[in-house]
Write a protein that holds these residues in place. Structure first.
Motif, PDB file in Angstrom:
ATOM      1  N   ILE A  79      15.306  47.728  58.056  1.00 37.26           N
ATOM      2  CA  ILE A  79      15.277  47.160  59.404  1.00 37.26           C
ATOM      3  C   ILE A  79      13.836  46.928  59.848  1.00 37.26           C
ATOM      4  CG2 ILE A  79      15.800  47.620  61.847  1.00 37.26           C
ATOM      5  CD1 ILE A  79      18.272  46.828  60.113  1.00 37.26           C
ATOM      6  N   LEU A  80      12.940  47.862  59.558  1.00 38.16           N
ATOM      7  CA  LEU A  80      11.529  47.669  59.897  1.00 38.16           C
ATOM      8  C   LEU A  80      10.958  46.438  59.194  1.00 38.16           C
ATOM      9  CD1 LEU A  80      10.187  51.330  59.787  1.00 38.16           C
ATOM     10  CD2 LEU A  80      10.720  49.965  61.806  1.00 38.16           C
ATOM     11  N   THR A  81      11.323  46.255  57.947  1.00 38.45           N
ATOM     12  CA  THR A  81      10.861  45.091  57.188  1.00 38.45           C
ATOM     13  C   THR A  81      11.409  43.799  57.798  1.00 38.45           C
ATOM     14  OG1 THR A  81      10.740  46.437  55.191  1.00 38.45           O
ATOM     15  CG2 THR A  81      10.777  44.039  54.887  1.00 38.45           C
ATOM     16  N   LEU A  82      12.657  43.832  58.212  1.00 39.70           N
ATOM     17  CA  LEU A  82      13.272  42.672  58.855  1.00 39.70           C
ATOM     18  C   LEU A  82      12.546  42.331  60.163  1.00 39.70           C
ATOM     19  CD1 LEU A  82      15.713  40.707  58.565  1.00 39.70           C
ATOM     20  CD2 LEU A  82      16.998  42.322  59.976  1.00 39.70           C
ATOM     21  N   ILE A  83      12.216  43.352  60.942  1.00 36.44           N
ATOM     22  CA  ILE A  83      11.488  43.138  62.201  1.00 36.44           C
ATOM     23  C   ILE A  83      10.117  42.525  61.920  1.00 36.44           C
ATOM     24  CG2 ILE A  83      10.346  44.329  64.116  1.00 36.44           C
ATOM     25  CD1 ILE A  83      12.814  46.257  64.080  1.00 36.44           C
ATOM     26  N   LEU A  84       9.424  43.041  60.922  1.00 31.24           N
ATOM     27  CA  LEU A  84       8.121  42.462  60.570  1.00 31.24           C
ATOM     28  C   LEU A  84       8.259  40.991  60.189  1.00 31.24           C
ATOM     29  CD1 LEU A  84       6.583  45.381  58.493  1.00 31.24           C
ATOM     30  CD2 LEU A  84       5.727  44.488  60.679  1.00 31.24           C
ATOM     31  N   ARG A  85       9.288  40.680  59.436  1.00 28.57           N
ATOM     32  CA  ARG A  85       9.509  39.288  59.035  1.00 28.57           C
ATOM     33  C   ARG A  85       9.737  38.398  60.259  1.00 28.57           C
ATOM     34  NH1 ARG A  85      14.430  37.537  55.369  1.00 28.57           N
ATOM     35  NH2 ARG A  85      14.908  39.641  55.982  1.00 28.57           N
ATOM     36  N   TYR A  86      10.544  38.865  61.218  1.00 32.30           N
ATOM     37  CA  TYR A  86      10.797  38.085  62.429  1.00 32.30           C
ATOM     38  C   TYR A  86       9.536  37.938  63.264  1.00 32.30           C
ATOM     39  CZ  TYR A  86      15.831  37.344  62.287  1.00 32.30           C
ATOM     40  OH  TYR A  86      17.085  36.888  61.976  1.00 32.30           O
ATOM     41  N   LEU A  87       8.802  39.033  63.443  1.00 31.76           N
ATOM     42  CA  LEU A  87       7.581  38.975  64.255  1.00 31.76           C
ATOM     43  C   LEU A  87       6.576  37.997  63.676  1.00 31.76           C
ATOM     44  CD1 LEU A  87       6.796  42.663  65.246  1.00 31.76           C
ATOM     45  CD2 LEU A  87       7.132  40.750  66.807  1.00 31.76           C
ATOM     46  N   TYR A  88       6.300  38.142  62.392  1.00 24.13           N
ATOM     47  CA  TYR A  88       5.237  37.339  61.799  1.00 24.13           C
ATOM     48  C   TYR A  88       5.677  35.944  61.383  1.00 24.13           C
ATOM     49  CZ  TYR A  88       2.072  41.187  62.363  1.00 24.13           C
ATOM     50  OH  TYR A  88       1.281  42.155  62.918  1.00 24.13           O
ATOM     51  N   ALA A  89       6.930  35.622  61.574  1.00 25.70           N
ATOM     52  CA  ALA A  89       7.382  34.240  61.386  1.00 25.70           C
ATOM     53  C   ALA A  89       6.932  33.380  62.558  1.00 25.70           C
ATOM     54  CB  ALA A  89       8.900  34.183  61.244  1.00 25.70           C
ATOM     55  N   ASP A  90       6.581  34.020  63.665  1.00 22.31           N
ATOM     56  CA  ASP A  90       6.128  33.334  64.873  1.00 22.31           C
ATOM     57  C   ASP A  90       4.598  33.337  64.893  1.00 22.31           C
ATOM     58  OD1 ASP A  90       5.293  32.702  67.494  1.00 22.31           O
ATOM     59  OD2 ASP A  90       7.131  33.530  68.350  1.00 22.31           O
ATOM     60  N   GLU A  91       4.021  32.172  64.833  1.00 25.36           N
ATOM     61  CA  GLU A  91       2.563  32.023  64.793  1.00 25.36           C
ATOM     62  C   GLU A  91       1.865  32.761  65.931  1.00 25.36           C
ATOM     63  OE1 GLU A  91      -0.899  30.647  62.987  1.00 25.36           O
ATOM     64  OE2 GLU A  91       1.118  30.295  62.300  1.00 25.36           O
ATOM     65  N   ALA A  92       2.464  32.788  67.102  1.00 22.86           N
ATOM     66  CA  ALA A  92       1.843  33.455  68.247  1.00 22.86           C
ATOM     67  C   ALA A  92       1.651  34.940  67.987  1.00 22.86           C
ATOM     68  CB  ALA A  92       2.697  33.248  69.500  1.00 22.86           C
ATOM     69  N   TRP A  93       2.641  35.585  67.361  1.00 21.74           N
ATOM     70  CA  TRP A  93       2.516  37.025  67.091  1.00 21.74           C
ATOM     71  C   TRP A  93       1.534  37.273  65.956  1.00 21.74           C
ATOM     72  CZ3 TRP A  93       3.522  39.127  71.241  1.00 21.74           C
ATOM     73  CH2 TRP A  93       4.640  38.811  71.999  1.00 21.74           C
ATOM     74  N   CYS A  94       1.423  36.342  65.032  1.00 20.55           N
ATOM     75  CA  CYS A  94       0.443  36.482  63.941  1.00 20.55           C
ATOM     76  C   CYS A  94      -0.972  36.568  64.499  1.00 20.55           C
ATOM     77  CB  CYS A  94       0.515  35.295  62.989  1.00 20.55           C
ATOM     78  SG  CYS A  94       2.000  35.228  61.996  1.00 20.55           S
ATOM     79  N   GLU A  95      -1.206  35.840  65.568  1.00 17.48           N
ATOM     80  CA  GLU A  95      -2.538  35.796  66.156  1.00 17.48           C
ATOM     81  C   GLU A  95      -2.751  36.858  67.223  1.00 17.48           C
ATOM     82  OE1 GLU A  95      -3.174  31.800  67.468  1.00 17.48           O
ATOM     83  OE2 GLU A  95      -2.787  30.992  65.469  1.00 17.48           O
ATOM     84  N   THR A  96      -1.701  37.583  67.612  1.00 19.51           N
ATOM     85  CA  THR A  96      -1.793  38.552  68.698  1.00 19.51           C
ATOM     86  C   THR A  96      -1.659  39.992  68.238  1.00 19.51           C
ATOM     87  OG1 THR A  96      -0.820  36.912  70.176  1.00 19.51           O
ATOM     88  CG2 THR A  96      -0.823  39.174  70.950  1.00 19.51           C
ATOM     89  N   LEU A  97      -0.784  40.259  67.270  1.00 17.88           N
ATOM     90  CA  LEU A  97      -0.506  41.630  66.842  1.00 17.88           C
ATOM     91  C   LEU A  97      -1.191  41.973  65.530  1.00 17.88           C
ATOM     92  CD1 LEU A  97       3.312  41.915  67.578  1.00 17.88           C
ATOM     93  CD2 LEU A  97       1.424  42.846  68.928  1.00 17.88           C
ATOM     94  N   VAL A  98      -1.907  43.074  65.528  1.00 14.86           N
ATOM     95  CA  VAL A  98      -2.543  43.585  64.319  1.00 14.86           C
ATOM     96  C   VAL A  98      -1.709  44.777  63.849  1.00 14.86           C
ATOM     97  CG1 VAL A  98      -4.617  44.604  63.329  1.00 14.86           C
ATOM     98  CG2 VAL A  98      -4.816  42.871  65.143  1.00 14.86           C
ATOM     99  N   PHE A  99      -1.097  44.639  62.703  1.00 15.97           N
ATOM    100  CA  PHE A  99      -0.255  45.681  62.110  1.00 15.97           C
ATOM    101  C   PHE A  99      -1.171  46.779  61.575  1.00 15.97           C
ATOM    102  CE2 PHE A  99       2.926  46.465  58.408  1.00 15.97           C
ATOM    103  CZ  PHE A  99       3.569  47.475  59.125  1.00 15.97           C
ATOM    104  N   LYS A 100      -0.906  48.037  61.954  1.00 22.18           N
ATOM    105  CA  LYS A 100      -1.797  49.133  61.560  1.00 22.18           C
ATOM    106  C   LYS A 100      -0.995  50.404  61.310  1.00 22.18           C
ATOM    107  CE  LYS A 100      -2.618  50.885  66.200  1.00 22.18           C
ATOM    108  NZ  LYS A 100      -3.607  51.251  67.192  1.00 22.18           N
TER     109      LYS A 100
END
Length: 118
Positions: A26-47
């Motif tokens: 489920i965590l992997t699925l959430i990451l896929r959904y988040l980073y499929a959106d260009e806006a979140w790619c530029e806003t969220l830093v995964f750490k």
């Protein structure tokens, strides 16, 4: 979404608990959904520990996701990326501070078909 049977087979191959593997999926699925959106790619830093293992080590199952935001994020803006219809995602516990948003619990129904949360 992966099937219950496929999840069970993967758990047996890896020698891990079925429930823990479902949460990691489920965590992997959430990451896929988040980073499929260009806006979140530029806003969220995964750490954090999950990021280290998912991106570099690959040997640990995780129970949470940690991010640093490069700008303000509202709950309403991020809700569609987290409340994924495929898993009946539902944000349960949220704390908003003047400069932080913490989502403590996200409910879901995964491949095991039981209500659960991360």
């Amino acid at each position: 979404m992966i099937t219950r049977r496929e999840l069970r087979q993967q758990a047996m191959r890896q020698g891990v608990a079925l429930g823990a593997l479902e949460k990691d999926y489920i965590l992997t699925l959430i990451l896929r959904y988040l980073y499929a959106d260009e806006a979140w790619c530029e806003t969220l830093v995964f750490k954090g520990g999950t990021a280290l293992h998912k991106l570099y080590l690959g040997r640990r199952l995780s129970l949470d996701l940690d991010f640093t935001a490069l700008g303000p994020i509202s709950l309403e803006a991020i809700r569609p990326a987290l409340e994924i219809p495929e898993i009946q995602g539902q944000i349960k516990d949220v704390h908003q501070y003047h400069d932080a948003l913490t989502i403590d619990r996200l409910g879901f129904v995964g491949p095991l078909q039981h209500p659960n949360s991360i």
